[in-house]
Design a protein around this motif. Structure first.
Motif, mmCIF file in Angstrom:
data_model
loop_
_atom_site.group_PDB
_atom_site.id
_atom_site.type_symbol
_atom_site.label_atom_id
_atom_site.label_comp_id
_atom_site.label_asym_id
_atom_site.label_seq_id
_atom_site.Cartn_x
_atom_site.Cartn_y
_atom_site.Cartn_z
ATOM 1 N N THR A 55 -14.042 21.035 -3.381
ATOM 2 C CA THR A 55 -14.127 22.465 -3.674
ATOM 3 C C THR A 55 -14.410 23.235 -2.397
ATOM 4 O OG1 THR A 55 -14.991 22.009 -5.876
ATOM 5 C CG2 THR A 55 -15.340 24.231 -5.025
ATOM 6 N N LYS B 160 -18.932 20.150 -1.458
ATOM 7 C CA LYS B 160 -18.346 21.483 -1.321
ATOM 8 C C LYS B 160 -18.405 21.898 0.142
ATOM 9 C CE LYS B 160 -19.313 23.770 -5.723
ATOM 10 N NZ LYS B 160 -19.856 25.001 -6.328
ATOM 11 N N GLU C 292 -10.145 22.708 -5.392
ATOM 12 C CA GLU C 292 -10.713 23.701 -6.295
ATOM 13 C C GLU C 292 -11.183 24.846 -5.411
ATOM 14 O OE1 GLU C 292 -10.872 23.579 -9.695
ATOM 15 O OE2 GLU C 292 -9.650 21.760 -9.468
#
Length: 184
Positions: free
Chosen positions: A126, A4, A151
């Motif tokens: 993400t 992430k 995402e």
């Protein structure tokens, strides 16, 4: 585990301080502690952290924002400094190889930068968005992230806009149009 990246967007003096050149004022100031907290937490988790910061040249007649807004975030001015405790977080983590500072010319952190390349190189799937303004730079970044297949998570307590209506519009758009996960 999927990588992430937290993207901290435009949380600078000119956008947040009472005397900033294009300030969101109190709504942006209200998230000061929270944006620092979530940025530090992302770093502590091992996430990548990107500070994507608006950069303008003084008296640039060719930039489209020159017709829309007063001069702001001008190269070499204190207006580009991170605001509040986020500045302290940045100072503490900036030397880490997972932390990046990116100048941006347009609303989106992806426009005209190598953000997408850097995220893909690191296997990021993400993006977690924080910053100001919810309905302008954060929203445009989210739209580009969506179009690029990321995402998206938006931390609602770490984004702000000038008005509550604009902020509510952006949160609704993130969730219901871009499929973002809204986190508190």
């Amino acid at each position: 585990m999927t990588a992430k990246a937290l993207i901290s967007i435009d949380y600078t003096y000119d956008f947040v301080a009472d005397d900033g050149k294009l300030t969101a004022g109190k709504p942006a100031q209200a998230i000061s502690e929270r944006i620092a907290e979530v940025t530090q937490a992302a770093f502590n988790r091992g996430d990548y952290v990107f500070f994507t910061i608006d950069l303008h040249e003084e008296k640039d007649p060719f930039h489209p924002e020159s017709r829309l807004f007063p001069p702001h975030n001008i190269r070499g001015t204190a207006g580009r400094d991170l605001f509040g405790p986020l500045a302290d977080v940045y100072e503490a983590i900036k030397e880490d190889t997972r932390v990046f500072w990116m100048d941006k010319r347009h609303y989106s952190a992806f426009s005209g930068t190598d953000l997408d390349v850097r995220l893909r190189e690191r296997g990021v799937k993400t993006v977690v968005l924080t910053g100001v303004l919810s309905d302008i730079c954060v929203l445009h970044t989210a739209i580009d992230a969506y179009n690029l297949g990321y995402e998206i998570e938006v931390i609602s307590s770490a984004v702000a806009s000038i008005t509550e209506e604009a902020h509510a519009f952006a949160l609704n758009h993130f969730e219901h149009v871009l499929g973002a996960t809204i986190l508190p």
